[in-house]
Design an enzyme around this catalytic site. Structure first.
Site, PDB file in Angstrom:
ATOM      1  N   THR A   8     -10.764  19.438  12.750  1.00  0.00           N
ATOM      2  CA  THR A   8     -10.239  19.572  14.078  1.00  0.00           C
ATOM      3  C   THR A   8     -11.344  20.516  14.697  1.00  0.00           C
ATOM      4  O   THR A   8     -11.361  21.352  14.211  1.00  0.00           O
ATOM      5  CB  THR A   8      -8.844  19.731  13.796  1.00  0.00           C
ATOM      6  OG1 THR A   8      -7.914  18.917  13.375  1.00  0.00           O
ATOM      7  CG2 THR A   8      -8.313  20.142  15.486  1.00  0.00           C
ATOM      8  N   ARG A  21      -0.899  15.766  12.836  1.00  0.00           N
ATOM      9  CA  ARG A  21      -1.504  14.406  11.905  1.00  0.00           C
ATOM     10  C   ARG A  21      -0.350  13.871  11.386  1.00  0.00           C
ATOM     11  O   ARG A  21       0.076  12.727  11.507  1.00  0.00           O
ATOM     12  CB  ARG A  21      -2.250  15.075  10.966  1.00  0.00           C
ATOM     13  CG  ARG A  21      -3.472  15.560  11.790  1.00  0.00           C
ATOM     14  CD  ARG A  21      -4.594  16.205  10.998  1.00  0.00           C
ATOM     15  NE  ARG A  21      -5.207  15.336   9.868  1.00  0.00           N
ATOM     16  CZ  ARG A  21      -5.948  15.712   8.933  1.00  0.00           C
ATOM     17  NH1 ARG A  21      -6.332  16.856   8.950  1.00  0.00           N
ATOM     18  NH2 ARG A  21      -6.668  14.893   8.140  1.00  0.00           N
ATOM     19  N   ILE A  73      -7.415  26.179  11.844  1.00  0.00           N
ATOM     20  CA  ILE A  73      -7.301  24.644  12.447  1.00  0.00           C
ATOM     21  C   ILE A  73      -8.093  24.013  11.414  1.00  0.00           C
ATOM     22  O   ILE A  73      -8.954  24.701  10.781  1.00  0.00           O
ATOM     23  CB  ILE A  73      -7.944  24.618  13.818  1.00  0.00           C
ATOM     24  CG1 ILE A  73      -9.134  25.099  13.953  1.00  0.00           C
ATOM     25  CG2 ILE A  73      -6.579  25.033  14.873  1.00  0.00           C
ATOM     26  CD1 ILE A  73      -9.952  24.648  15.461  1.00  0.00           C
ATOM     27  N   ASP A  74      -7.889  22.864  11.093  1.00  0.00           N
ATOM     28  CA  ASP A  74      -8.234  21.765   9.924  1.00  0.00           C
ATOM     29  C   ASP A  74      -9.842  21.768  10.160  1.00  0.00           C
ATOM     30  O   ASP A  74     -10.288  21.907  11.590  1.00  0.00           O
ATOM     31  CB  ASP A  74      -7.575  20.654   9.990  1.00  0.00           C
ATOM     32  CG  ASP A  74      -6.160  20.436   9.713  1.00  0.00           C
ATOM     33  OD1 ASP A  74      -5.861  21.338   9.125  1.00  0.00           O
ATOM     34  OD2 ASP A  74      -5.672  19.516  10.052  1.00  0.00           O
ATOM     35  N   LYS A  75     -10.377  21.607   8.882  1.00  0.00           N
ATOM     36  CA  LYS A  75     -11.897  21.706   8.754  1.00  0.00           C
ATOM     37  C   LYS A  75     -12.280  20.404  10.011  1.00  0.00           C
ATOM     38  O   LYS A  75     -13.347  20.844  10.866  1.00  0.00           O
ATOM     39  CB  LYS A  75     -12.367  21.045   7.492  1.00  0.00           C
ATOM     40  CG  LYS A  75     -13.887  20.687   7.689  1.00  0.00           C
ATOM     41  CD  LYS A  75     -14.175  20.011   6.264  1.00  0.00           C
ATOM     42  CE  LYS A  75     -15.784  19.700   6.419  1.00  0.00           C
ATOM     43  NZ  LYS A  75     -16.155  19.142   4.646  1.00  0.00           N
TER      44      LYS A  75
END
Length: 349
Positions: free
Chosen positions: A161, A260, A157-159
């Protein structure tokens, strides 16, 4: 390189395994499967291929094989290839990690916002894998930390998030999990705060996701499918705050920045998303009191308001369906409560 530490593949995915189907032609002579795949898969090493074969990530005509298996004419070979970066070393680092669940095969971690999942350009230390490598080394000092963190990681998962992420603790478990992600049988639900009052109570966004054609560090949604890879996001409104909406997003696919850019596509950029323009007032009249309120919210949660809240999958050894849910982190919870009170106050005026 963006803050999310995007890997080298052209159309990046949060699911770190990709399925390749290879069919041999009628002139194929008997040949070892590991050597054959080395010649057919770009940047593949024999060591990596043998690990994949041992883990059950390679099948011939629907059946797992050994490295010395001889392929022949008209064979169908399926390979689940690991797309995570292999060139950078993972240096073990002690750090606090929140384990939601752990047994001999899997571990579920609640990742905080601000932590990158794996090392890459610009992020060589302080990543989740650095911490996992140290943690596993304490359990087994003889573990090969250069191998395990990579084949144990099946998604990310994104940094910025927060939320749940599962890893395999052995190659067989990781292979089983990777196949579940590929076949979209893993349950993933995200909580998101989006700009605007959404028209529909629920809906589905279908639009390919790929790199922006001008700015290669960004991603874009392509509803006509002219670029990128297929991406499907289901959403449901949980609560409305006039200028922002609290939604639950369910991923059917797992492309990088999928939620997003999908939400931006339909006019509801995520609140606080600095990469895609959500860190400024997008809905509501810009006057002093309201602007101050929004600025306070953005200060409380200086990131995209996105949290991987639930995760469900079949246990790779027992087959039992496991389901986990994590609490909404404090930064998002405070902002949601502030919007709730703001709307309540406005209704009383």
């Amino acid at each position: 390189m963006t803050e999310e530490n995007i890997p080298v593949d052209e159309e990046s995915s949060d699911e770190l395994f990709e399925k390749k189907v290879i069919r041999t032609d009628k002139g194929q002579e008997p040949y070892r499967i590991d050597k054959f795949l080395m010649n057919r898969i770009e940047n593949a090493t024999r060591n990596k291929i043998q690990h994949a074969i041992e883990a059950g990530l390679v099948t011939v005509n629907g059946k797992p094989v050994k490295s010395n298996h001889k392929i022949k004419a008209f064979d169908e070979i399926i390979v689940y290839t690991d797309q995570s970066p292999e060139s950078l070393d993972v240096v073990p680092e002690e750090m606090p990690l929140e384990f939601v669940y752990e047994d001999d095969d899997v571990m579920v971690i609640n990742k905080p916002a601000g932590m990158v999942v794996h090392p890459g350009s610009g992020n060589y230390s302080g990543t989740l894998l650095n911490g996992i490598s140290w943690y596993l080394q304490q359990q087994n000092p003889n573990i090969d930390e250069k191998v395990l963190p990579r084949f144990g990681l099946v998604h990310r998962i994104d940094k910025n998030t927060s939320g749940l992420l599962v890893m395999g603790k052995n190659s067989q478990a990781a292979a089983h999990l990777a196949k579940q992600f590929f076949h979209h049988t893993v349950q993933r639900k995200y909580l998101a705060l989006a700009w605007g009052d959404m028209e529909q109570d629920e809906g589905t966004i279908v639009a390919h996701v790929g790199r922006n054609q001008r700015f290669r560090k960004l991603f874009e949604a392509y509803p006509d499918g002219e670029h990128g890879k297929e991406a499907i996001t289901h959403y449901k409104v949980l609560e409305r705050f006039n200028y922002v909406t609290l939604v639950e997003c369910v991923l059917e696919t797992g492309r990088t920045h999928q939620i997003r850019v999908h939400m931006k596509l339909i006019g509801h950029t995520l609140f606080g998303d600095t990469t895609y323009g959500g860190d400024r007032i997008l809905k509501g009249t810009i006057f002093t009191k309201y602007k101050q309120f929004v600025d306070n919210c953005l200060e409380l949660c200086p990131r995209q308001a996105l949290h991987a809240r639930t995760l469900g999958f079949a246990h790779p050894r027992t087959g039992e369906n496991l389901f986990f849910e994590s609490l909404v982190p404090n930064d998002m919870e405070q902002v949601i409560e502030k919007w709730r009170k703001y709307v309540s106050t406005k209704m009383k005026e």
